[in-house]
Structure formats: structure tokens, C-alpha cells
Design an enzyme around this catalytic site. Sequence first.
Site, mmCIF file in Angstrom:
data_model
loop_
_atom_site.group_PDB
_atom_site.id
_atom_site.type_symbol
_atom_site.label_atom_id
_atom_site.label_comp_id
_atom_site.label_asym_id
_atom_site.label_seq_id
_atom_site.Cartn_x
_atom_site.Cartn_y
_atom_site.Cartn_z
ATOM 1 N N ASN A 28 -10.097 8.325 -2.989
ATOM 2 C CA ASN A 28 -11.242 7.284 -3.228
ATOM 3 C C ASN A 28 -12.370 7.920 -3.655
ATOM 4 O OD1 ASN A 28 -8.699 5.517 -2.177
ATOM 5 N ND2 ASN A 28 -9.611 6.365 -0.052
ATOM 6 N N ASP A 64 -15.041 7.280 -2.508
ATOM 7 C CA ASP A 64 -16.601 6.985 -1.613
ATOM 8 C C ASP A 64 -15.817 9.288 -1.324
ATOM 9 O OD1 ASP A 64 -13.838 6.905 -0.707
ATOM 10 O OD2 ASP A 64 -15.403 4.938 0.662
ATOM 11 N N ASP A 114 -6.138 7.103 2.591
ATOM 12 C CA ASP A 114 -6.509 6.887 3.770
ATOM 13 C C ASP A 114 -4.695 7.679 3.679
ATOM 14 O OD1 ASP A 114 -8.189 4.431 2.744
ATOM 15 O OD2 ASP A 114 -6.787 4.580 0.389
ATOM 16 N N SER A 154 -13.473 8.994 0.584
ATOM 17 C CA SER A 154 -12.812 8.613 2.011
ATOM 18 C C SER A 154 -10.855 8.942 1.453
ATOM 19 C CB SER A 154 -13.473 7.493 2.340
ATOM 20 O OG SER A 154 -12.654 6.795 1.400
ATOM 21 N N ASN A 207 -7.971 3.794 6.635
ATOM 22 C CA ASN A 207 -8.942 4.708 5.980
ATOM 23 C C ASN A 207 -10.027 5.902 7.024
ATOM 24 O OD1 ASN A 207 -12.158 5.191 4.775
ATOM 25 N ND2 ASN A 207 -10.645 4.415 3.222
ATOM 26 N N GLU A 253 1.202 -0.980 0.158
ATOM 27 C CA GLU A 253 0.170 -0.267 0.060
ATOM 28 C C GLU A 253 0.664 1.122 -0.251
ATOM 29 O OE1 GLU A 253 -3.379 0.670 -0.273
ATOM 30 O OE2 GLU A 253 -3.710 -0.945 -0.076
#
Length: 101
Positions: free
Chosen positions: A21, A23, A27, A25, A34, A9
Site C-alpha cells: 500500500n 501509505d 492488508d 500499510s 489493514n 479482495e
Amino acid sequence: MPVCLAGYESNFNTQAFNEKNADGSSDYGIFQLNNLWWEDKHFSENACNTLCSKFVDEDIDDDILCAKKVVKDPKGMSFDKEIVKHCKSKDLSKYLASSKL
């Protein structure tokens, strides 16, 4: 699995940040935690009881504690198909090769 997650990641970057992201959100940090689930904000489940800004500093103790909660939670790491594809039941020695673990 968390070592593979960190490698996959964030490439072990403690200051990694992804705000793109679908949605809405973001990270944060070495484990890309998240903010819709783990951050201490009014719209979050606040499962880790900390601010995401703490996940992008050099002290990864709080990141590790949160990652442990992620691993134990039914909504945790297993929901991400890419992580499962790259990490679950795989040889993780490449992620540990240069470490002293």
C-alpha cells in the site's frame, strides 16, 4: 457486503497478504484487513484487538469478528471506492453460488 469483499479482495484466500500500500500499510487475510487500523500494534488504532498474523490462518472466526467491526465503523468499508464500486447494491449471488450459505 463482507462476502463480496472477501471474493473481490482475496478471492477467498485466507492467507492473502498485500504489503504494497502507498501509505506503508499492509492488508491481511480473506477480508484484507489493514494493519494501520485493525492490528494490535503500537501504531494502530487496534480496533479489532488482534494481531494481523491471525488473519492469515485457516481459522476465519477472528477475521469475521473483525470484518463485522469494519462494517459498523464509519471509517470501515465505505471508504474504499473499489469495494463500493464492485459490491454495494450489486447482485452478490456469484459469490455465494458454490457455497452452502
